[in-house]
Scaffold this active site. Structure first.
Site, short mmCIF file in Angstrom:
data_model
loop_
_atom_site.label_atom_id
_atom_site.label_comp_id
_atom_site.label_asym_id
_atom_site.label_seq_id
_atom_site.Cartn_x
_atom_site.Cartn_y
_atom_site.Cartn_z
N ARG A 128 0.83 -1.21 0.00
CA ARG A 128 0.00 0.00 0.00
C ARG A 128 0.87 1.26 0.00
NH1 ARG A 128 -2.90 2.62 4.25
NH2 ARG A 128 -2.49 0.85 5.61
N TYR A 187 -14.30 14.12 -18.00
CA TYR A 187 -14.75 12.74 -17.83
C TYR A 187 -15.85 12.73 -16.78
CZ TYR A 187 -14.46 7.79 -16.53
OH TYR A 187 -14.74 6.48 -16.24
N ASP A 246 -5.57 16.40 -16.64
CA ASP A 246 -5.77 15.01 -17.03
C ASP A 246 -5.25 14.88 -18.46
OD1 ASP A 246 -6.69 12.53 -17.86
OD2 ASP A 246 -8.63 12.72 -16.83
N LYS A 279 -5.86 3.30 -20.12
CA LYS A 279 -6.03 3.63 -21.52
C LYS A 279 -4.72 3.43 -22.29
CE LYS A 279 -10.20 5.02 -20.21
NZ LYS A 279 -10.13 5.16 -18.76
#
Length: 396
Positions: free
Chosen positions: A62, A115, A187, A212
């Site tokens: 983590r 988005y 972004d 992506k």
């Protein structure tokens, strides 16, 4: 990654292959997957050092992981930032970053076209926690400047924007923000760092849905945050608190995908431009949006801030919802599925995809009409794509 002997920076294709050199065990040509949740210490002193080191690569996954470390090194080199962090999704990257950088009483400016989940973060989530948000049209710099306040802490950008490929002048926004001490986030998912480098244009934090183009094979979900060391130290505690942790396997798949990003993007850029030009000439097509086309209203800006124009093409057909649905269903090579940037061409009928999640007014405000299609061009031969699309257009 160290510079070559003449101190000239490596080019992006070389960074992708060697940007993680010197990390981990270099005896393996293909890096191993460090599939361990936790890592051992030799003694109490080493354990204390591991536990107290932010983003330690071999303490607890983590917090960090050796496979994460390799990917982060490559992404930071590509985006030109001091460091990078990985998350379990693009929204993990965006939400973690935004929540780390604002608090109750702060004000944020966000562009109008984002988005969908990013838009919900600003429309619905932040106001619940006492953060005021102003939404502006991203092409209107005067409106953006007018929205700034003394308590503005953050500007959120996305360019090209999903799904209509509207561009934001990143350098101009950075020039407004930086003298005022306002942080900027961009972004960069639709462009990829091969086609656009927001940090070089003055943006503070660059985020990606690595699901992506960076991954490139539709087989992983991941996010990335690229920024300075100082900002990473502010964002990382929120990351370990929220726990948007990328699995070592997905990190390794992302590492493998990154190796071919430059060659994939070169082909996708060429395919997308050629298909956009061809579609623009078809009588069944009402309009095509692609930053590489002279007809795009912001083509000059695209030429100025982008090195390539990416795999996404948007188009409107002559006809309504039914004709558009018939066209999409008639395609053989383009898969009817969400996402973008993978090796296969994907297509979505936007009104069908977003219709259950947005009102007609919301869709209209973001440019989504019943005849609107978003196309993510892949690596197929361009002549085959044209033949397939030509056959499907006969059904409109």
């Amino acid at each position: 990654m160290s510079l070559p002997d003449d101190a000239t920076p490596w080019h992006d294709p070389t960074r992708l292959l060697h940007g993680d050199a010197g990390l981990g065990d270099d005896s393996a040509v293909s890096p191993p997957i460090h599939y361990s949740a936790t890592f051992k210490a030799r003694d109490a002193a080493e354990f204390a050092e591991m536990a107290g080191t932010p983003r330690h690569a071999a303490y607890y996954t983590r917090y960090g992981n050796p496979t994460h470390e390799r990917v982060a090194a490559i992404l930071a080199a590509l985006e030109g930032t001091e460091t990078a962090m990985l998350t379990a999704s693009g929204m993990g990257a965006i939400s973690t970053t935004v929540l780390a950088l604002v608090q109750a009483g702060d004000h944020v400016v966000a562009q109008g076209r984002h988005y969908m989940s990013t838009a919900k973060l600003f429309d619905e989530v932040l106001p619940r926690f006492g953060v005021q948000v102003t939404i502006v049209e991203q092409t209107d710099l005067a409106a953006l400047e007018a929205a700034l306040r003394p308590e503005t802490r953050l500007i959120m950008l996305e360019s090209p924007a999903n799904p209509t490929l509207v561009l934001t002048d990143l350098a101009a926004v950075a020039a407004l923000a930086r003298p005022r001490g306002i942080l900027t986030i961009a972004d960069n998912t639709f462009a990829s760092p091969i086609n656009q480098k927001p940090h070089a244009l003055g943006i503070d934090v660059v985020v990606h849905s690595a699901t992506k183009s960076l991954g490139g094979h539709h087989d992983l979900t991941a996010g990335a945050v690229c920024c300075s060391q100082a900002l990473a130290e502010r964002i990382w505690p929120m990351h370990i608190t929220l726990g948007s942790v990328l699995s070592p396997m997905d990190a390794w798949l992302l590492l493998r995908g990154l190796r071919t990003l430059a060659v994939r993007m070169e082909r996708m850029n060429a395919n997308a431009l050629a298909l956009a030009q061809w579609l623009e000439a078809q009588p069944q097509v009402e309009r095509v949006w692609y930053p590489g086309l002279p007809s795009h209203p912001q083509h000059a800006l695209a030429q100025r801030q982008m090195q390539g124009h990416g795999p996404v093409v948007a188009l409107a057909l002559r006809g309504g919802y039914e004709q558009t649905s018939r066209f999409v269903a008639s395609l053989q090579l383009a898969t009817h599925a969400v996402s973008l940037g993978g090796v296969e061409t994907l297509i979505v009928h936007a009104a069908a995809m977003w219709g259950g999640l947005m009102s007609e007014a919301q869709m209209a405000s973001t440019g989504i009409q019943p005849n609107f299609v978003r196309l993510a061009v892949g690596l197929e031969h361009i002549d085959d794509l044209k033949r397939d699309f030509g056959r499907a257009l006969q059904q409109v």
